[in-house]
Design an enzyme around this catalytic site. Structure first.
Site, mmCIF file in Angstrom:
data_model
loop_
_atom_site.group_PDB
_atom_site.id
_atom_site.type_symbol
_atom_site.label_atom_id
_atom_site.label_comp_id
_atom_site.label_asym_id
_atom_site.label_seq_id
_atom_site.Cartn_x
_atom_site.Cartn_y
_atom_site.Cartn_z
ATOM 1 C CG HIS A 137 44.198 32.014 12.089
ATOM 2 N ND1 HIS A 137 43.502 30.863 11.899
ATOM 3 C CD2 HIS A 137 43.616 32.615 13.166
ATOM 4 C CE1 HIS A 137 42.540 30.765 12.808
ATOM 5 N NE2 HIS A 137 42.586 31.817 13.578
ATOM 6 C CG HIS A 186 43.703 37.297 19.890
ATOM 7 N ND1 HIS A 186 44.551 37.236 18.809
ATOM 8 C CD2 HIS A 186 42.459 37.044 19.421
ATOM 9 C CE1 HIS A 186 43.841 36.953 17.741
ATOM 10 N NE2 HIS A 186 42.574 36.836 18.069
#
Ligand code: ADP
Ligand code: MG
Lengths: 226, 81, 750, 81
Positions: free
Chosen positions: C103, C54
């Site tokens: 998200h 990430h």
């Protein structure tokens, strides 16, 4: 002659203050920013409490804001006849502060609703609506999750009997009693409504048309003539 | 240190769409035998001192002026326990 | 017990749970090599989050480089990739900054909070550039519309975006909503934010100047999203206070609103040297990045971080993902002014450290040194993988399964209604009606529109009145990308670019969110590599640089990855926003004109999905030259005031575009199809097309403009009446059309 | 006919922005001595039959699946009285 001065109040979480100030200027007035923590109304000629989510609306819309230091002055000035308009969160604050009767609770449909709403101007007997004609139909955006107007039956009766319903929904978006979108106090100087006239003052932006401009031109005309 | 509970419910005459939506959804979810649901708020207030009469009066005052809007809501205050 | 640096030196053999934190053996060894000893648990916390997929982009980096190497020259680009968000010059001293981010996973676990904090995070990225956030958009994808899980996830996601964005006072000016069974168990929630600032007020994430103070401000730090860190805090080091560590973060939009106003006042007062938002990896990320990009060193007293939960351990503080926090670098002289502004906005602010020139990031915990590392090694020099990739098995069979074999309908009226009432093409009003699209008073176009358009009118020092506007659109089509990820990514860009151009805005720059399955699956990696290559090539061809974006991997349920889904956002500028063109029919008796060429192209089309549940063949052909010419015509025609309406053709083809144009203002039309096959004319999804309306007096000039740029232009008919009439094919009264279009989503979601 | 109360509160480790906003505002409103406030929900569920074990189990199930979001919230069920 200097332009009439309309105070625009900002609480923590107020959102439509810049829009409200722009609408005041657009109508030819001077917008005076006022801060919730101050206690000085800076000698304004009228007051606008804009929409938003003051204090996040977490507890109840307007519940915390009404204790702001400035609100003490607002209550006093409103009592003395200063024109006050609250839209959306501003309306909720005016109700919480007991400047207007009743309360605004969760929309019947349980969703936040943003749409261009048809309305009828019921009362032109306020400094904010004198520029409209009684019964005039207008389109002004609404955007709220807690806009359902409720009050005790005798309060509603009194509002109706006294001509204190200022704006009514045509096609009730939230379950408000008697389709009430906006009301005034007995004296008529304090008006609260859920719709956002400041979002209907220019053809280019906001909702369709400029039907909201009348709220601002009404007050400025009154102040200039006063 | 004590915890005081403030329960706030809409007055019975005020329509409670949230409660109604839940009540309507229940049969669909396989729950029968529920005639009504009302939804309100519950506050847990931690106070520094003991929950004596003075402290409770304070919390009652807070409930009256802030936590509840008595135009539309009723509230009760009690010490947890 | 605290795992200090000196303890680490004394206990070289102690085993740390790096595997549990997702670190590979060789990665851990590299940390040991860098430090010359075993890391402390706090150092391991930092490296493990900073080197995660990430934060480090370790699987995607080698591909993403193409966005730089192939980038077209652009004078508009002020800040390119690598910062929190790219910044583009939009003229008159104004700059716009924008970015899209995913998200996805949090939104599946807790739809409301997951989506809400997605909006919160991207807004802080925009703030950290020195800008005022002015609008948000959301690109959403869910499983089949009638799947039970979609009914759980979708309303929660929409409510989360609505409650957070509305409460922040940012208008939502557009987005997407698509359904496909491949997203079941893995919805895509991509949020975009755009901000405005004066060109000379750009802020960067950097901490120069030894002696400058490091301030953490915003929400208190709590045990949010630190499941992993708890492993670290408890696995090796005995600890009594085993409170639960949630992996769900809860957003506080009110705090974020205060943070926005506070930051803008700090920028105005000019008391910020460098600034960084705290997103994933929280304090670890902010401190290492600020230090690495500045003078190179920083001392932090970690025990000064104000906590919501006093039992937090240093490792947990370092990894906490508590929302609504920012970090700033401030000169000692400006500290009082800085803190005073924070106090005005009720924002907690704490000096937790100081910039140094030691080239080391040193953290102490009640006097003991727990971190001592070269910050660049964590922030910029993470591992880089060249993951193997190859074409998926069955890809050629998929491409060979041409939709030409599918039975074509006789009743085109019924087909149109079936498509228009399918969840993907039905009105999105159920969603968009929950978003405030008007707040801030500058919304020129929002739903239904091809792109959101804003007037540039912010009260800022140095700002003068202008009639400038910006337009933004996001697009993506997982079905196309599944058939051909290279072309699919290009088609996503082309559509977004076209959506901006139809409003009259000149496309300037690109952001993207690349949603894919696991990079450890060579077939997914192939899709990723192809999509990036396709997007980079198309950006070059269209002359619009990528300014930033986000990669979201591991979007899969079990072994089944989602369709590769590159979502592309394009920002455009209108020199005079009063010339913007809306997407619907407005006047009567105007000419309805089709631009572009229609071929028989049904691979990945809505028709193939709705009528045959079919996905095969190839997506529509990409012709970037035609795309560019079309945009040139659209922008110039808008600028010259030749157009009254302009709508791009995409999903569902001409039929859906005409229906939407009719419904916008309840204006019907009578048209004749240009080709000899009505079905193809109506439902083909050929790219590079648009539907425009022109008043008769302007037609000649417009046709000439088309011919100069070699854009095919055919008059289909005229606007007017209360039906959508395709001569000899169908006649649908507008009320029926509206009912079909507007009823599906409320029926599904209440 | 009986009334069952379901109290739903955010889990202690989860941020409660509503409670925090109230707690932060209290001193300014003249209320001192409050160290924390948490805001939750209270449901009043009217059931047709008696509040016996079976009915309570039903309500508990209802709380688990509908009234509370157990990812972030805890709940308690009790008979009013
Ligand atoms: N998730 C969403 N959030 C905000 N706006 C959305 C969303 N989904 C769709 N919209 C808006 O609804 C309108 C119609 O959407 P859509 O039919 O997908 O447009 P188009 O086909 O032109 O891309 C557009 O203005 C679009 O931006
Ligand atoms: Mg479009």
């Amino acid at each position: 002659m200097s332009a009439a001065r309309v105070g625009v109040v900002t609480f923590p979480g107020t959102l439509d203050d810049q829009d409200a100030a722009r609408a005041v200027r657009h109508a030819g007035g001077e917008a005076v920013p006022l801060w919730h923590a101050d206690t000085d109304l800076k000698g304004v000629d009228a007051l606008f409490l804009p929409g938003g989510f003051s204090y996040g609306d977490y507890l109840r819309c307007g519940a915390i804001s009404r204790f702001a230091p400035l609100m003490g002055e607002v209550v006093r000035a409103a009592g003395a006849g200063l024109p006050v308009l609250g839209t959306c969160n501003g309306f909720q604050i005016l109700c919480e502060a007991h400047l207007l009767p009743g309360a605004l609770v969760r929309n019947g449909g349980l969703h936040y609703v943003c749409r261009d709403q048809r309305l009828r101007i019921e009362s032109t007997d306020t400094p904010w609506t004198s520029g409209y004609t009684a019964g005039q139909e207008v389109v002004i955006p609404i955007k709220h999750g807690e806009g359902r107007y409720v009050a005790a039956p005798d309060t509603i009766d009194a509002l109706e009997a006294g001509g204190q319903v200022v704006v009514r929904y045509l096609g009730n978006p939230n379950g408000s009693l008697n389709d009430i979108a906006g009301i005034r106090n007995e004296a008529g100087n304090v008006v609260g409504l859920m719709p956002h006239p400041e979002h209907a003052v220019e053809d280019l932006t906001g909702g369709p048309g400029t039907d909201g401009l009348g709220f601002f031109t009404s007050i400025l005309k009154k102040l200039v003539n006063a | 240190m004590a915890r005081v509970i403030v329960d706030v419910m809409l007055k019975p005459e005020i329509l409670d769409p949230q409660g109604q939506a839940i009540a309507r959804a229940l049969p669909r979810l396989g729950f029968s035998g529920v005639s009504a649901v009302r939804q309100g708020k519950r506050f847990e207030v931690e106070i520094d001192g003991p929950a004596d009469e003075a402290a409770l009066a304070d919390v009652r005052n807070m409930a009256e002026t802030l936590l509840a809007n008595t135009v539309i809501e009723d509230f009760t205050v009690r010490v947890e326990g | 017990m605290i795992d200090s640096v000196s303890r680490a030196e004394q206990t070289p053999g102690e085993r740390l749970p790096y595997v549990e934190l997702g670190m590979k053996d060789e990665e851990y060894q590299r940390v040991r090599d860098i430090l010359g000893r075993r890391p402390t648990s706090s150092e391991l916390a930092i490296y493990s989050v900073m080197w995660s997929e990430h934060c480090s982009y370790k699987s995607s980096k080698v591909h993403l480089r193409q966005f730089g190497t192939k980038a077209p020259k652009s004078e508009a680009l002020l800040v390119g990739m690598g910062e929190n968000a790219g910044v583009v010059d939009i003229g008159d001293g104004w700059a716009a900054t924008f970015k899209i981010e995913s998200h996805n996973h949090p939104s599946y676990v807790e739809p409301h909070q997951g989506a809400a904090t997605g909006v919160g995070g991207i807004v802080r990225d925009i703030m950290s550039m020195g800008a005022r956030p002015v609008a948000v958009m959301d690109a959403l994808r869910f499983g089949a519309a009638d799947a039970p899980d979609t009914r759980r996830v979708l309303p929660g996601v929409v409510e989360g975006i609505s409650s957070y964005g509305n409460c922040l006072g940012l208008p939502n000016i557009g987005g997407e909503l698509a359904f496909d069974p491949c997203y079941i168990g893995n919805p895509l929630v991509n949020a975009l934010c755009v901000g405005l600032l004066r060109k000379d007020q750009i802020k960067l994430a950097t901490a120069p100047g030894p002696g400058n103070k490091v301030v953490l401000f915003g929400a208190l730090t709590g045990p949010d999203g630190i499941g992993g860190a708890s492993v670290l805090a408890s696995a090796t080091f005995e600890d009594g206070s085993e409170t639960k560590r949630p992996s769900v973060q809860v957003g506080d939009p009110f705090m974020e609103k205060l943070l926005i106003e506070c930051c803008l006042e700090l920028f105005q007062a000019d008391v910020v040297v460098g600034i960084q938002d705290l997103g994933a990896a929280g304090v670890s990320c902010a401190t290492t990045e600020l230090a690495a990009n500045g003078t190179g060193g920083m001392d932090v007293q970690l025990d000064l971080v104000p906590l919501r939960d006093p039992t937090l351990r240093p490792e947990e503080i370092l990894m906490s993902e508590s929302q609504e926090r920012m970090m700033a670098v401030v000169t000692p002289a400006d500290i009082p002014a800085f803190l005073e502004i924070c106090a005005k906005w009720d924002i907690p602010a704490t000096v937790i450290g100081e910039v140094t020139d030691t080239k080391r990031l040193v953290m102490t915990w009640h006097g003991e040194t727990i971190v001592d590392l070269p910050p660049g090694t964590a922030a910029n020099e993470g591992p880089v993988y060249e993951r193997p990739f190859h074409e998926p098995e069955g890809q050629s069979a998929l491409n060979a399964d041409d939709p030409a074999r599918l039975a074509r309908p006789d009743d085109l009226r019924a087909t149109l209604l079936r498509l228009l009432g399918s969840p993907n093409l039905a009105s999105k009003e159920w969603v968009t009606g929950q978003y405030d699209r008007y707040v801030r008073g500058n919304t020129v176009l929002a739903q239904p529109a091809d792109a959101g358009v804003l007037r540039v009118s912010e009260v800022m020092p140095g700002a003068t009145e202008t009639n400038r506007g910006i337009a933004l659109a996001t697009d993506g089509n997982g079905r196309y990308a599944r058939l051909d990820p290279y072309a699919g990514a290009q088609l996503a860009l082309a559509e977004s670019y076209r959506n901006v151009a139809v409003t009259g805005a000149r496309p300037l720059a690109v952001t993207n969110c690349l949603n894919f399955g696991s990079p450890e699956d060579p077939e997914v990696m192939w899709q990723f590599a192809e999509a990036v290559r396709g997007l980079a090539d198309a950006c070059k061809a269209l002359g619009v640089p990528v300014t930033g974006g986000n990669v979201s991997f591991y979007n899969q349920t079990g072994a089944a990855p989602i369709h590769p889904t590159p979502v592309v956002g394009v920002l455009g500028v209108l020199e005079d926003v009063r010339r913007r063109v809306p997407s619907g029919f407005t006047g009567l008796g105007e000419r309805v004109v089709l631009l572009g060429e229609t071929a028989d192209e049904f691979g990945g089309s809505q028709w193939a999905q709705v009528d045959h549940d079919h996905l095969g063949g190839l997506p529509p052909a990409v012709n970037l030259e035609a795309e560019r010419a079309l945009a040139t015509v659209l922008v110039e025609a808008a600028t010259r005031g030749l157009l009254t309406g302009s709508h791009d053709l995409s999903d569902g083809g001409l039929a859906i575009a005409i229906a939407e144009a009719c419904l916008a203002n309840d204006v019907g039309c009578v048209v004749t199809l240009p080709g000899d096959d009505a079905f193809t004319d109506l439902f083909s999804e050929s790219a590079s097309r648009a539907l425009v309306t022109v008043v008769p007096e302007s037609f000649h000039a417009f046709a000439e403009l088309c011919s100069v740029h070699e854009v095919p232009c055919s008059t289909l008919g005229v606007t007017g009446g209360s039906s959508l009439v395709v001569e000899g094919v169908l006649d649908i009264p507008l009320p029926e059309l509206r009912q079909t279009h507007e009823s599906p989503l409320p029926a599904l979601f209440g």
